[in-house]
Write an enzyme that holds these catalytic residues in place. Structure first.
Site, PDB file in Angstrom:
ATOM      1  N   GLU B  29       0.982  -1.010  -0.035  1.00  0.00           N
ATOM      2  CA  GLU B  29      -0.125  -0.481  -0.206  1.00  0.00           C
ATOM      3  C   GLU B  29       1.022   1.372   0.433  1.00  0.00           C
ATOM      4  O   GLU B  29       1.911   1.293   0.975  1.00  0.00           O
ATOM      5  CB  GLU B  29      -0.738  -0.088   1.237  1.00  0.00           C
ATOM      6  CG  GLU B  29      -1.921  -1.375   1.115  1.00  0.00           C
ATOM      7  CD  GLU B  29      -2.400  -1.499   2.430  1.00  0.00           C
ATOM      8  OE1 GLU B  29      -2.255  -0.045   3.392  1.00  0.00           O
ATOM      9  OE2 GLU B  29      -2.818  -2.656   3.135  1.00  0.00           O
ATOM     10  N   LEU B  58      -5.906  -1.669  -0.435  1.00  0.00           N
ATOM     11  CA  LEU B  58      -5.812  -1.272   1.152  1.00  0.00           C
ATOM     12  C   LEU B  58      -6.578  -2.565   1.440  1.00  0.00           C
ATOM     13  O   LEU B  58      -7.631  -3.163   1.741  1.00  0.00           O
ATOM     14  CB  LEU B  58      -6.630  -0.403   1.799  1.00  0.00           C
ATOM     15  CG  LEU B  58      -6.354  -0.350   3.187  1.00  0.00           C
ATOM     16  CD1 LEU B  58      -6.582   0.785   2.874  1.00  0.00           C
ATOM     17  CD2 LEU B  58      -7.264  -1.267   4.240  1.00  0.00           C
ATOM     18  N   GLU B  60      -4.636  -6.714   2.938  1.00  0.00           N
ATOM     19  CA  GLU B  60      -3.494  -7.073   3.680  1.00  0.00           C
ATOM     20  C   GLU B  60      -3.014  -8.529   3.204  1.00  0.00           C
ATOM     21  O   GLU B  60      -1.954  -9.127   2.228  1.00  0.00           O
ATOM     22  CB  GLU B  60      -3.494  -7.202   4.525  1.00  0.00           C
ATOM     23  CG  GLU B  60      -2.865  -5.580   5.135  1.00  0.00           C
ATOM     24  CD  GLU B  60      -3.704  -4.320   5.168  1.00  0.00           C
ATOM     25  OE1 GLU B  60      -5.038  -4.933   5.211  1.00  0.00           O
ATOM     26  OE2 GLU B  60      -3.127  -3.360   5.366  1.00  0.00           O
ATOM     27  N   GLN B  82       1.977  -2.539   5.417  1.00  0.00           N
ATOM     28  CA  GLN B  82       2.573  -1.142   6.019  1.00  0.00           C
ATOM     29  C   GLN B  82       2.721  -0.508   7.542  1.00  0.00           C
ATOM     30  O   GLN B  82       4.229  -0.764   8.207  1.00  0.00           O
ATOM     31  CB  GLN B  82       1.060  -0.383   6.167  1.00  0.00           C
ATOM     32  CG  GLN B  82       1.265   1.102   6.014  1.00  0.00           C
ATOM     33  CD  GLN B  82       0.925   2.178   4.953  1.00  0.00           C
ATOM     34  OE1 GLN B  82      -0.537   1.686   5.348  1.00  0.00           O
ATOM     35  NE2 GLN B  82       1.564   2.617   3.916  1.00  0.00           N
ATOM     36  N   PHE B  83       2.504  -1.434   8.523  1.00  0.00           N
ATOM     37  CA  PHE B  83       3.070  -1.601  10.105  1.00  0.00           C
ATOM     38  C   PHE B  83       2.367  -3.241  10.247  1.00  0.00           C
ATOM     39  O   PHE B  83       1.378  -4.079   9.356  1.00  0.00           O
ATOM     40  CB  PHE B  83       1.058  -0.591  10.623  1.00  0.00           C
ATOM     41  CG  PHE B  83       2.268   1.115  10.999  1.00  0.00           C
ATOM     42  CD1 PHE B  83       3.052   1.218  12.040  1.00  0.00           C
ATOM     43  CD2 PHE B  83       1.093   1.857   9.731  1.00  0.00           C
ATOM     44  CE1 PHE B  83       3.224   2.468  11.994  1.00  0.00           C
ATOM     45  CE2 PHE B  83       1.607   2.702   9.356  1.00  0.00           C
ATOM     46  CZ  PHE B  83       2.663   3.464  10.762  1.00  0.00           C
ATOM     47  N   ASP B  85       1.569  -4.684  12.848  1.00  0.00           N
ATOM     48  CA  ASP B  85       0.089  -4.861  13.205  1.00  0.00           C
ATOM     49  C   ASP B  85      -0.749  -5.385  12.235  1.00  0.00           C
ATOM     50  O   ASP B  85      -1.955  -5.732  12.461  1.00  0.00           O
ATOM     51  CB  ASP B  85      -0.248  -3.646  14.735  1.00  0.00           C
ATOM     52  CG  ASP B  85       0.775  -3.051  14.820  1.00  0.00           C
ATOM     53  OD1 ASP B  85       0.296  -2.789  16.214  1.00  0.00           O
ATOM     54  OD2 ASP B  85       1.811  -2.578  13.837  1.00  0.00           O
ATOM     55  N   PHE B  86      -0.470  -4.954  11.105  1.00  0.00           N
ATOM     56  CA  PHE B  86      -1.679  -5.797  10.170  1.00  0.00           C
ATOM     57  C   PHE B  86      -1.748  -6.185   9.482  1.00  0.00           C
ATOM     58  O   PHE B  86      -2.231  -6.713   8.821  1.00  0.00           O
ATOM     59  CB  PHE B  86      -1.856  -4.275   9.649  1.00  0.00           C
ATOM     60  CG  PHE B  86      -2.114  -2.806   9.877  1.00  0.00           C
ATOM     61  CD1 PHE B  86      -3.386  -2.883  10.210  1.00  0.00           C
ATOM     62  CD2 PHE B  86      -2.020  -0.883   9.259  1.00  0.00           C
ATOM     63  CE1 PHE B  86      -3.499  -1.353  11.421  1.00  0.00           C
ATOM     64  CE2 PHE B  86      -1.749  -0.378   9.440  1.00  0.00           C
ATOM     65  CZ  PHE B  86      -3.294  -0.178  10.845  1.00  0.00           C
ATOM     66  N   HIS B 127      -0.500   0.956  15.512  1.00  0.00           N
ATOM     67  CA  HIS B 127       0.815   1.517  15.273  1.00  0.00           C
ATOM     68  C   HIS B 127       2.326   0.975  16.089  1.00  0.00           C
ATOM     69  O   HIS B 127       3.011   1.229  16.401  1.00  0.00           O
ATOM     70  CB  HIS B 127       0.687   2.105  15.196  1.00  0.00           C
ATOM     71  CG  HIS B 127      -0.638   3.001  13.842  1.00  0.00           C
ATOM     72  ND1 HIS B 127      -1.611   2.568  14.681  1.00  0.00           N
ATOM     73  CD2 HIS B 127      -0.537   2.964  13.282  1.00  0.00           C
ATOM     74  CE1 HIS B 127      -2.500   2.552  13.433  1.00  0.00           C
ATOM     75  NE2 HIS B 127      -2.061   3.096  12.910  1.00  0.00           N
TER      76      HIS B 127
END
Lengths: 341, 324
Positions: B29, B58, B60, B82-83, B85-86, B127
């Site tokens: 992303e 967007l 994942e 991107q993070f 966490d995702f 994050h």
């Protein structure tokens, strides 16, 4: 591309025969693959009842027209990402009866060498990417196969399947949207057999037709009679050609009925008997037999020859699988990682 | 030669592999014109074009699933989450699909998954996480967590060249804080090899990621108190360098395991267990752990500081261990 016919799924008539450009042999092969698929599954059910199969048996009886018809129109280079009721698709792609049966019995000669059971297998040498149990999870993978085709300028198409239940999983949306946004050469066939395990489609979604979702991704959607092998082949061929021409993915909803339980331990008492009775009269193999006979596309000798061949191949396959050795325990440690270059 | 930041080192590694091997491509992303949320990929789309630096929807799960499909077909994708966490949105794809494909049917999945991770950036519960232990329990995956610019570059290159899926935890706190001079020539850091970042005699701190730097600071504090600390940087968590760990334990006889994830169930527990199991006879004290508290990562600075290890807390844990 045919428009989505909401009330009447696309069916195949005699007049449509030239449009397929099928040879005599093609017509016979469609029958052979559907019959072989059915025969293997009936024998597997038999083996299951004898307690020879360790895991579950999730048959595609009633689905043969979808898995055979769709895969039959693929080119050799095209990639198949099948689901658990797509025995016929594996066969069309060249998987052998022996290895499939050895797979069910957990044997070393099985497609996954005993690492997984039933229909959970793939064979990249034949262009088949193996499924996982998480429904819809292969749709993003199919999009990635299609992405590689585009990047490698291979002109190959990825064909994958999902059930009516699986169409409610997030990956259905993510994968289809991803393929649509990147205009990837992918075809997704929903095998709408009306029940997700015991849950009828009416409890799965408020959508009348699952194919209506295509509009949300900006891609075409087509409804086809999933028990009509030639209709499935025709619709899929158009979708494959569209994908190959760089025009992106197509969503196809093949309407059918699951003729047995979710798996063999399930007596599917939740299905109204009259519903099964109606669909029994529309059995995809019997329907195709009538079509071939009515349109004099085969002789009775040809039919008998195919049936004898199917029976022998399955007999030999069962014999092979039963006599095959199990893997050794320590082989469980092999192949967790690929060798590093 | 100018010093290279940890962030720049990752970009250099990506760029060199994109140049070296046409099968390599990036997807994720905002990684194209925008250059990624942290600008790691800034400029790459101008150099390599949109076919090799792909901005995705967007999604994942679709990013990892599609990367797997492309990898199976012979490409070498580098997917960015991107993070980290995702990564939960792609958990099925990573843990069940990507990790098991080789075992089940022999597919080769040369896939690198970049996961910016870590706290001390006031990013709050979504994050700032260090989710490496979610993945170190999955045979079929490789997991790395570099702490230096050299290792970040060497490991991203090794990950891309590896024929297996590799999860690359790059620490956000280190992106622009850590820098060093890198060699001009091509190099990789082999996956599975630890590195002793500081030699010592009295005790070992086994650590990885940003905690390497905090442990080195703690070692400096302790040195003034007459305690000589060895800092072992694991660099790779799956597989991890058991031999190097046991060698250090044998030498110092006291071990503190330092990691940034919450204490319970963290990867450091595995290290402690291995030492207890295979290095018991070398030990003069129990293996101790210093990690974050068992809470979600809190947002407000005083809360986050209380939650996380820091050099002082590591030094204090080390003093207690020496006093045992």
């Amino acid at each position: 591309m045919p428009k989505s016919k909401k009330e009447n799924p696309i069916t195949f008539r005699k007049d449509d025969i030239p449009s397929l450009e099928f040879s005599h042999e093609d017509f016979l092969n469609l029958y052979y693959f559907m019959k072989l698929s059915r025969e293997i599954e009936l024998r597997v059910i038999n083996l299951y009842r004898q307690g020879k199969i360790l895991g579950g048996v999730y048959s595609g009886i009633g689905h043969e027209a979808i898995s055979v018809g769709s895969t039959f129109v693929l080119g050799e280079e095209d990639i198949l990402l099948p689901m658990h009721r797509d025995m016929g698709a594996h066969l069309v792609k060249g998987q052998t009866v022996e290895r499939i049966l050895a797979q069910y019995l957990g044997k070393e000669a099985g497609v996954t060498r005993g690492r997984d059971g039933n229909m959970h297998h793939g064979d990249l040498s034949r262009g088949i990417v193996g499924m996982i149990s998480h429904l819809a999870a292969m749709i993003p993978v199919a999009a990635g196969v299609a992405l590689a085709s585009k990047l490698q300028k291979k002109n190959r198409v990825a064909l994958t399947f999902v059930g009516d239940g699986g169409s409610n999983v997030g990956d259905f949306h993510e994968g289809l949207n991803f393929a649509g946004a990147l205009k990837l050469p992918m075809v997704l066939v929903i095998e709408n057999n009306q029940f997700a395990y015991s849950t009828p489609i009416s409890k799965q979604t408020a959508a009348k037709n699952l194919v209506d979702r295509a509009a949300g991704y900006g891609i075409p959607g087509v409804i086809v009679d999933g028990n009509d092998v030639l209709a499935v082949a025709k619709v899929c061929r158009e979708a494959v050609e569209r994908a190959r021409a760089g025009r992106g993915p197509t969503l196809i909803e093949a309407k059918t009925m699951r003729m047995r339980g979710h798996s063999e331990h399930d007596d599917h008492a939740y299905v109204p008997p009259e519903l099964l009775e109606t669909w029994k009269g529309r059995d995809p193999i019997q329907q195709y037999e009538r079509f071939l006979t009515e349109n004099t596309l085969w002789t009775s000798d040809e039919r008998e020859e195919i049936e004898a061949r199917v029976k022998k191949e399955v007999d030999d396959g069962v014999d092979f699988a039963e006599k095959s050795p199990f893997p050794r325990g320590e082989q469980a440690l092999e192949d967790v990682y690929a060798p590093v270059e | 030669m100018a010093e290279t930041t940890y962030l720049e080192a990752i970009k250099q590694g990506l760029r060199e592999e994109l140049l070296r091997d046409e099968r390599v491509f990036l997807l994720g992303e905002d990684i194209g014109v925008y250059g990624g949320a942290f600008k790691v990929t800034k400029g790459l789309v101008e150099e390599f074009g949109e076919e090799r630096i792909i901005d995705t929807p967007l999604s994942e799960s679709a990013i990892i699933g599609a990367a797997m499909g492309a990898a199976v077909m012979g490409m070498r994708p580098v997917a960015e989450i991107q993070f980290s966490d995702f990564s939960t949105n792609a958990f099925t794809q990573i843990v069940n699909n990507v990790a098991k494909a080789h075992y089940r049917y022999g597919a080769v999945v040369p896939l690198t998954i970049r996961c910016p991770s870590g706290g001390n950036v006031h990013g709050g519960p979504y994050h700032s996480q260090n989710p490496e232990a979610w993945f170190t329990q999955v045979p079929g995956l490789k997991v790395v967590a570099p702490s230096t610019a050299y290792d970040a570059k060497g490991l991203i290159k090794a990950a891309i060249r590896d024929n297996n899926p590799v999860i690359f935890f790059e620490h956000k706190y280190l992106y622009r804080r850590i820098k060093e001079t890198l060699p001009n020539e091509d190099f990789i850091v082999p996956i599975g090899k630890a590195k002793v970042q500081r030699e010592g005699q009295d005790m070992s701190i086994i650590t990885y990621g940003a905690m390497v730097h905090y442990s080195l600071e703690a070692a400096q504090i302790l040195e003034k108190e007459g305690i000589s600390v060895e800092v072992v940087d694991l660099r790779s968590l799956l597989p991890f360098d058991k031999d190097r760990i046991l060698e250090s334990v044998k030498k110092t006889s006291r071990v503190l395991v330092a990691y940034e994830a919450p204490l319970t169930g963290g990867f450091g527990g595995e290290i402690a267990a291995v030492i207890a199991d295979e290095g018991f006879e070398f030990l003069d004290a129990p293996v101790r752990r210093i990690a974050s508290l068992d809470t979600p990562v809190p947002f407000s600075p005083p809360l986050e500081e209380f939650y996380m290890p820091n050099p002082e807390k590591i030094a204090e844990a080390a003093r207690n261990l020496m006093a045992y």
